[in-house]
Design a protein around this motif. Sequence first.
Motif, PDB file in Angstrom:
ATOM      1  N   GLU A 102       0.827  -1.207   0.000  1.00 30.82           N
ATOM      2  CA  GLU A 102       0.000   0.000   0.000  1.00 30.82           C
ATOM      3  C   GLU A 102       0.863   1.260   0.000  1.00 30.82           C
ATOM      4  O   GLU A 102       0.568   2.227  -0.712  1.00 30.82           O
ATOM      5  N   LYS A 103       1.932   1.255   0.814  1.00 31.52           N
ATOM      6  CA  LYS A 103       2.835   2.411   0.858  1.00 31.52           C
ATOM      7  C   LYS A 103       3.525   2.621  -0.479  1.00 31.52           C
ATOM      8  O   LYS A 103       3.714   3.757  -0.922  1.00 31.52           O
ATOM      9  N   ILE A 104       3.904   1.523  -1.122  1.00 34.19           N
ATOM     10  CA  ILE A 104       4.560   1.619  -2.427  1.00 34.19           C
ATOM     11  C   ILE A 104       3.598   2.212  -3.456  1.00 34.19           C
ATOM     12  O   ILE A 104       3.969   3.089  -4.248  1.00 34.19           O
ATOM     13  N   LEU A 105       2.338   1.742  -3.420  1.00 32.15           N
ATOM     14  CA  LEU A 105       1.333   2.266  -4.350  1.00 32.15           C
ATOM     15  C   LEU A 105       1.082   3.756  -4.123  1.00 32.15           C
ATOM     16  O   LEU A 105       0.982   4.534  -5.074  1.00 32.15           O
ATOM     17  N   GLU A 106       1.001   4.159  -2.833  1.00 31.25           N
ATOM     18  CA  GLU A 106       0.811   5.576  -2.508  1.00 31.25           C
ATOM     19  C   GLU A 106       1.994   6.408  -2.984  1.00 31.25           C
ATOM     20  O   GLU A 106       1.822   7.514  -3.521  1.00 31.25           O
ATOM     21  N   SER A 107       3.204   5.874  -2.770  1.00 33.88           N
ATOM     22  CA  SER A 107       4.413   6.582  -3.204  1.00 33.88           C
ATOM     23  C   SER A 107       4.451   6.726  -4.725  1.00 33.88           C
ATOM     24  O   SER A 107       4.848   7.774  -5.247  1.00 33.88           O
ATOM     25  N   GLU A 108       4.024   5.672  -5.421  1.00 33.02           N
ATOM     26  CA  GLU A 108       3.994   5.728  -6.887  1.00 33.02           C
ATOM     27  C   GLU A 108       2.996   6.781  -7.374  1.00 33.02           C
ATOM     28  O   GLU A 108       3.262   7.495  -8.338  1.00 33.02           O
ATOM     29  N   LYS A 109       1.831   6.860  -6.673  1.00 33.02           N
ATOM     30  CA  LYS A 109       0.832   7.872  -7.043  1.00 33.02           C
ATOM     31  C   LYS A 109       1.375   9.281  -6.842  1.00 33.02           C
ATOM     32  O   LYS A 109       1.188  10.166  -7.681  1.00 33.02           O
ATOM     33  N   GLU A 110       2.054   9.479  -5.675  1.00 37.59           N
ATOM     34  CA  GLU A 110       2.639  10.790  -5.392  1.00 37.59           C
ATOM     35  C   GLU A 110       3.703  11.137  -6.415  1.00 37.59           C
ATOM     36  O   GLU A 110       3.819  12.284  -6.860  1.00 37.59           O
ATOM     37  N   LEU A 111       4.509  10.121  -6.773  1.00 32.59           N
ATOM     38  CA  LEU A 111       5.573  10.347  -7.754  1.00 32.59           C
ATOM     39  C   LEU A 111       5.004  10.730  -9.104  1.00 32.59           C
ATOM     40  O   LEU A 111       5.502  11.653  -9.764  1.00 32.59           O
ATOM     41  N   LYS A 112       3.929  10.043  -9.503  1.00 33.46           N
ATOM     42  CA  LYS A 112       3.288  10.362 -10.778  1.00 33.46           C
ATOM     43  C   LYS A 112       2.719  11.779 -10.768  1.00 33.46           C
ATOM     44  O   LYS A 112       2.800  12.502 -11.768  1.00 33.46           O
TER      45      LYS A 112
END
Length: 308
Positions: free
Chosen positions: A82-92
């Motif tokens: 979940e943290k990785i997915l959130e980080s990917e969203k923020e990065l995008k």
Amino acid sequence: MTAWLKILLLLILGGILSTLGDRLGTKIGKARLSIFKLRPKSTAVLITVFTGSIISAISFATMVAFDRDLRVGLFQLEDIREKILESEKELKKLEKNLYALRSGNVVISSGQTLVTRTIKLNKNTDIKKTIESILQEANFNAFNLVKTNQSKYRRILLVRKDDIVKIENKIADNQSWVVRIKSAGNILRGENYVYAFPEVTLNKIITKKGEVIAIENISLTSSDSESISKKINLLMASTLAEVRRRGSLSSELKINANQINNLGKSLVSKKKGDFQIIAKALDNSQSAEKVSVSLELKSLEKSKLSNN
């Protein structure tokens, strides 16, 4: 602990436990014990299955106890995903904003003021209506910046309810306040929503009419038109810095451009002498207002003569 060492440890542990299980099953078979009224042979099979389960459980528990990576993988894997997915969203989102900045598509920058309103409430003032009026104006300004040719006017401004309550509590007195609604992030043209936050500052007098705000000395014997221009710019920067230090919320001064040009021409024509360029306040000004400034020229030679 390396991967090969983990595998070796698991093999050794499995071998030891399986040997113990096999011996236990053999002894139970020879003793012809019966459990749950089962035949001795069935009892031996049941004991062997149970022993195998115990072996697996002990092997698993041992690996979990000594291997931190395995514990993390078993019990924290979902949280990590979940943290990785959130980080990917923020990065995008960051990549999108950076691309937009390069492409020039950002129409509202982070921290940009959407509306500024000076208010002073009394007992008859409806606080909620006053705040809603400010938010409507901020929404109107934000929409006009964000809209495309196909956009229809609607509410796009989003402000946290607890922030609005804080404003209401803070301004509910007889003092004068400056309320500003600011964008919480970079906004691209055509986006559906603008996240914003309020900022409340106590309104106060920044300058009084005729007050000297800043002074810059200049010697014309060693100055040309370029250095004179730099001196005037330096004076303006000092003046703005001083009014900001006093609490002005404006990012610029209000001054007649012709006056600056005429002052520069006057100094160039004099060619020699020591002078002071003085920045004075034209009017009384408060926190949210642009400070009106006039420039005056004073000869230091005359001052020296009068002092003598």
